[in-house]
Scaffold this motif. Structure first.
Motif, short mmCIF file in Angstrom:
data_model
loop_
_atom_site.label_atom_id
_atom_site.label_comp_id
_atom_site.label_asym_id
_atom_site.label_seq_id
_atom_site.Cartn_x
_atom_site.Cartn_y
_atom_site.Cartn_z
N THR A 127 0.84 -1.19 0.00
CA THR A 127 0.00 0.00 0.00
C THR A 127 0.88 1.25 0.00
O THR A 127 2.06 1.19 0.35
CB THR A 127 -0.90 0.02 1.23
N HIS A 291 -7.99 -5.55 3.49
CA HIS A 291 -7.77 -4.10 3.54
C HIS A 291 -7.06 -3.62 2.27
O HIS A 291 -7.41 -2.55 1.72
CB HIS A 291 -6.93 -3.74 4.77
N TRP A 294 -9.58 -3.54 -0.42
CA TRP A 294 -10.48 -2.40 -0.22
C TRP A 294 -9.82 -1.11 -0.69
O TRP A 294 -10.45 -0.28 -1.36
CB TRP A 294 -10.85 -2.31 1.27
N LEU A 295 -8.55 -0.92 -0.35
CA LEU A 295 -7.83 0.27 -0.80
C LEU A 295 -7.73 0.33 -2.32
O LEU A 295 -7.87 1.40 -2.92
CB LEU A 295 -6.42 0.28 -0.20
N ASP A 296 -7.48 -0.82 -2.93
CA ASP A 296 -7.30 -0.87 -4.38
C ASP A 296 -8.58 -0.47 -5.12
O ASP A 296 -8.52 0.03 -6.24
CB ASP A 296 -6.86 -2.28 -4.79
N ARG A 298 -10.80 1.76 -3.98
CA ARG A 298 -11.26 3.10 -3.61
C ARG A 298 -11.22 4.04 -4.81
O ARG A 298 -10.28 4.03 -5.62
CB ARG A 298 -10.39 3.69 -2.50
N GLN A 300 -10.31 7.43 -5.83
CA GLN A 300 -9.43 8.44 -5.26
C GLN A 300 -9.84 9.87 -5.61
O GLN A 300 -9.31 10.82 -5.01
CB GLN A 300 -7.99 8.20 -5.71
N ILE A 400 -13.00 3.57 8.63
CA ILE A 400 -13.28 3.40 7.21
C ILE A 400 -14.46 2.45 7.05
O ILE A 400 -14.73 1.63 7.94
CB ILE A 400 -12.05 2.84 6.46
N LEU A 412 -2.35 0.10 9.48
CA LEU A 412 -3.38 1.05 9.04
C LEU A 412 -3.15 2.45 9.59
O LEU A 412 -3.70 3.41 9.06
CB LEU A 412 -4.77 0.56 9.47
N HIS A 445 -11.12 10.83 4.98
CA HIS A 445 -10.11 10.34 4.04
C HIS A 445 -8.92 9.78 4.81
O HIS A 445 -7.77 9.88 4.34
CB HIS A 445 -9.65 11.47 3.12
N TRP A 447 -7.79 6.95 5.13
CA TRP A 447 -7.07 5.88 4.45
C TRP A 447 -5.95 6.43 3.55
O TRP A 447 -5.10 5.67 3.08
CB TRP A 447 -8.04 5.06 3.58
N SER A 449 -2.51 8.09 2.61
CA SER A 449 -1.20 8.13 3.25
C SER A 449 -0.67 9.56 3.29
O SER A 449 -1.11 10.41 2.50
CB SER A 449 -0.21 7.23 2.51
#
Length: 724
Positions: A127, A291, A294-296, A298, A300, A400, A412, A445, A447, A449
């Motif tokens: 991530t 996770h 899930w991030l992939d 999103r 953006q 999230i 996380l 937001h 999640w 970085s």
């Protein structure tokens, strides 16, 4: 003055590591070079009289030193008789070499644990937050960055067999404890994450009197992690004390675990111990893979739009001190030079902490917002002419819309930038509510970085260009978040008590970060509010850090006494009248010196590493001699691994191909840099070492042109040497 070049080398990191030798290789030169190194006979393969491949044993064999020996002036003095086939005997003492040569390893050699575990196909990329943590750790060797610890006491009997079995149960049921970095296949590729089917706990037991507690804390924090081996991101130490008391220490790397995760695992440990190490059920879900998935998925776009309008203006202040060009350890009267990170602590009593909580709640805020407000006041006091002040606020990363995220062990925890414009005439309550509103808006937001938030903040570019963005804030404020409490009917502690066992409260030892200053707040077992400041001693002196935290504590203690809503920012700052304004040193980060820019986007970067005692400008002539499209760069001498890695960070973050090179003498440093890059998940760059400048003999090829040809050979090889 004549110049001669006998040998150039292109090193391909392994395992197994191989050296492509271009030039006249003599048996005497090879024998003399190997005689200076640890004993092991590598395999030599002859292609032509002037091209050989030398396959080496695995690290820590000093491949870089061998490059320097073969390309240095000593090798040039040997008779020019090329070596023939059979000039070396294949090494079978190392499993990696034996597998490479198709032979059976020595029975005494135990295969590396990472090699005995099958990895799933197609591991996903790390991530963005993991990449940033790994980049921080990679570019600051020997500092223990992003290593956090959790410890507590165990009172009563402790069965070593059950304790070990309980940890094995956790490793079997928690995917994150079986996770490791997987080697990327293509040059320029970043870290990949692989979950393995099995991993053994890294547990060490220290008998009573064998270790000092504080020495154990430090040694575990500073010990490097081998993140390519499953199960090694978490280390467990058990220290026995008198009277059936044990200290349990968890040391973990934030690339795979955070403090929230460690506390979740602590609870699960008790249940596994009471179950005598028997399985507690199926694997926990959601897990790290869920996770990442899930991030992939999103979208953006909303986050990018938010940070595009929420970025701090240029010139924003980020540290609570007046800039001072002199490093703290080099100021007059500074005493002995102190390096690394320092740590200082302050405390609000339980009564003072409760009063602060009520004061913040009456104004629609929380304790964490009160801490943010106090920090903003100190930033403004030290930098009154700055257009705004900014800092990063830690978030758990679990707020999230992923069901079960609050029970998910994984990396996380993040940090979101906040900034505010301060007018001394502004009511303090308005500053408090402004920061509370910013934190609430940014939390949607969480999640994202820190690097992504900086990348999407103005000045934004399309495609995003890391070099054109604002850096992340220099200070981090973290109010320690913990998992929700166990259910009221949870029988774990009652069942432990029936066995005569009681466990004390857990305490976190905050990690060192790449930011110059971090303040962490948490409540201890008595309800007191404990503030811990971790700081970089090359930027902030011990006395200035202690003064900064003392002023933070003073404001938190005194603000609840302020009358009503009429208190202004100026009134609050008046509480610090008579106290000194701390000093901070401006950043002196080393960067790459551009000899020639890349001819096209994505061409990659060549970094020319200076040999020891190299004069400035030793590579300047290469800009005209090397015809490739890559950016040609170097680092000003003298340089060490930390300097080179810090300068290479932007290139590594962009994910473009990287090649290291240099004249003879640069091999050891270049290989050390390449190995550290590989150890943190990036594809290891090739290393191209040319000949040395000498004053012996007459004639001979130009070493600048010879190095240019070696770089061409290595650049061509980099496109075809991708390894699975």
């Amino acid at each position: 003055m004549a110049r001669t070049v006998v040998m150039t080398v292109v090193l391909t990191p392994g395992p197994p590591t191989s050296l492509d030798l271009h030039g006249s290789l003599t048996p005497a030169a090879l024998t003399a070079a190997l005689a200076s190194l640890p004993p092991c006979t590598p395999t030599l393969q002859r292609h032509t009289d002037h091209h050989h491949t030398l396959t080496l044993p695995p690290p820590p064999f000093p491949a870089g030193r061998l490059c320097d020996l073969l390309t240095g002036a000593t090798a040039a003095r040997q008779a020019p008789h090329p070596a023939r086939d059979g000039a070396g005997t294949p090494c079978t003492r190392h499993p990696e070499c034996a597998r490479h040569h198709g032979r059976t390893p020595h029975p005494a050699c135990t295969p590396h644990p990472a090699c005995t575990t099958a990895e799933p196909e197609g591991p996903p990329p790390a991530t963005p937050l993991q990449r940033e943590v790994l980049l921080d750790a990679m570019t600051h060797p020997g500092t223990g960055l992003h290593v956090e610890q959790l410890h507590w006491r165990w009172y009563g009997p402790l069965d070593a067999r059950r304790f070990t079995a309980a940890w094995q149960t956790l490793h079997d049921s928690e995917a994150v404890l079986r996770t490791a970095l997987a080697r990327p296949a293509a040059p320029g590729t970043g870290p990949l994450i692989s979950v393995h089917p099995h991993a053994a706990p890294q547990l060490e037991r220290h008998p009573r009197g064998s270790e000092d507690w504080h020495a154990l804390l430090l040694s575990e924090r500073m010990r490097e992690f081998d993140l390519h081996r499953p199960g090694t991101a978490l280390r467990i130490a058990l220290l026995e004390e008198p009277g059936q008391v044990y200290r349990i220490l968890l040391t973990y790397h934030q690339a795979l675990l955070d403090g929230w995760s460690a506390r979740v695992l602590r609870r699960t440990l008790y249940r596994a111990y009471l179950a005598d190490g028997r399985p507690l059920g199926s694997e926990r879900r959601p897990d790290l893979r869920d996770h990442m998935h899930w991030l992939d998925r999103r979208n953006q776009a909303p986050a990018r739009a938010f940070w595009a309008r929420a970025g701090a203006p240029a010139g924003t202040a980020g540290l609570p001190g007046r800039p001072d060009p002199t490093r703290p350890d080099r100021q007059p009267g500074a005493g002995p030079r102190r390096r690394g990170h320092g740590r200082t602590r302050q405390r609000l009593t339980p009564y003072e902490a409760l009063r602060l909580r009520h004061w913040a709640a009456d104004r629609g805020a929380t304790e964490s917002t009160a801490l943010h407000t106090v920090w903003a006041l100190q930033l403004h006091r030290a930098n009154p002419t700055a257009p705004a002040v900014a800092f990063a606020a830690a978030v758990s990363g679990r707020g999230i819309p992923l069901p079960g995220a609050d029970r998910l062990p994984g990396p996380l925890r993040g940090a979101l930038p906040l900034h505010v414009r301060i007018d001394p005439a502004t009511p303090l309550t308005r500053l408090l509510t402004t920061l509370a509103g910013q934190a609430l808006e940014a939390a949607s937001h969480e999640w994202v970085s820190p690097g992504q938030a900086a990348l999407w903040s103005p000045p934004a570019t399309d495609p995003p260009d890391p070099a054109a963005t604002h850096p992340v804030p220099d200070s981090l404020i973290a109010f320690e978040a913990t998992p929700p409490p166990a259910p009221a009917d949870d029988p774990v502690h009652t069942e432990l008590a029936t066995e005569g066992i009681r466990v004390g409260p857990a305490e976190t030892v905050a990690a060192h970060t790449a930011r110059p200053l971090t303040v962490t707040a948490h409540h201890d077992a008595t309800g007191a509010l404990v503030l811990t400041c971790v700081y970089d001693r090359t930027r902030i002196a011990d006395s200035d850090a202690a003064e900064t935290l003392a002023q933070t504590t003073l404001l938190l203690r005194e603000l609840p006494h302020a009358p009503g809503g009429a208190t202004t920012v100026a009134d609050a700052l008046a509480l610090l009248d008579g106290t000194p304004v701390p000093r901070v040193t401006t950043s002196t980060a080393r960067t790459l010196r551009i000899l020639r820019a890349a001819s096209r986007t994505g061409a990659g970067t060549i970094c020319l590493v200076p040999p020891p005692d190299a004069p400035p400008g030793c590579y300047d002539a290469l800009a005209a001699a090397y015809p490739g499209p890559q950016a040609l760069t170097t680092v000003a001498p003298p340089a060490d691994a930390s300097t080179v890695l810090a300068a290479l960070r932007p290139a590594l973050a962009r994910g473009e191909p990287l090649l290291l090179g240099g004249f003879s003498g640069a091999g050891s440093l270049a290989c050390a840099v390449a190995e550290r890059i590989a150890s943190h998940g990036w594809h290891p760059p090739l290393v191209a070492i040319g000949g040395a400048l000498t004053t012996e003999g007459e004639g001979g090829p130009d070493p600048v042109r010879a190095l240019a040809r070696t770089l061409e050979t290595a650049a061509a090889a980099a496109t075809t040497t991708a390894r699975p």
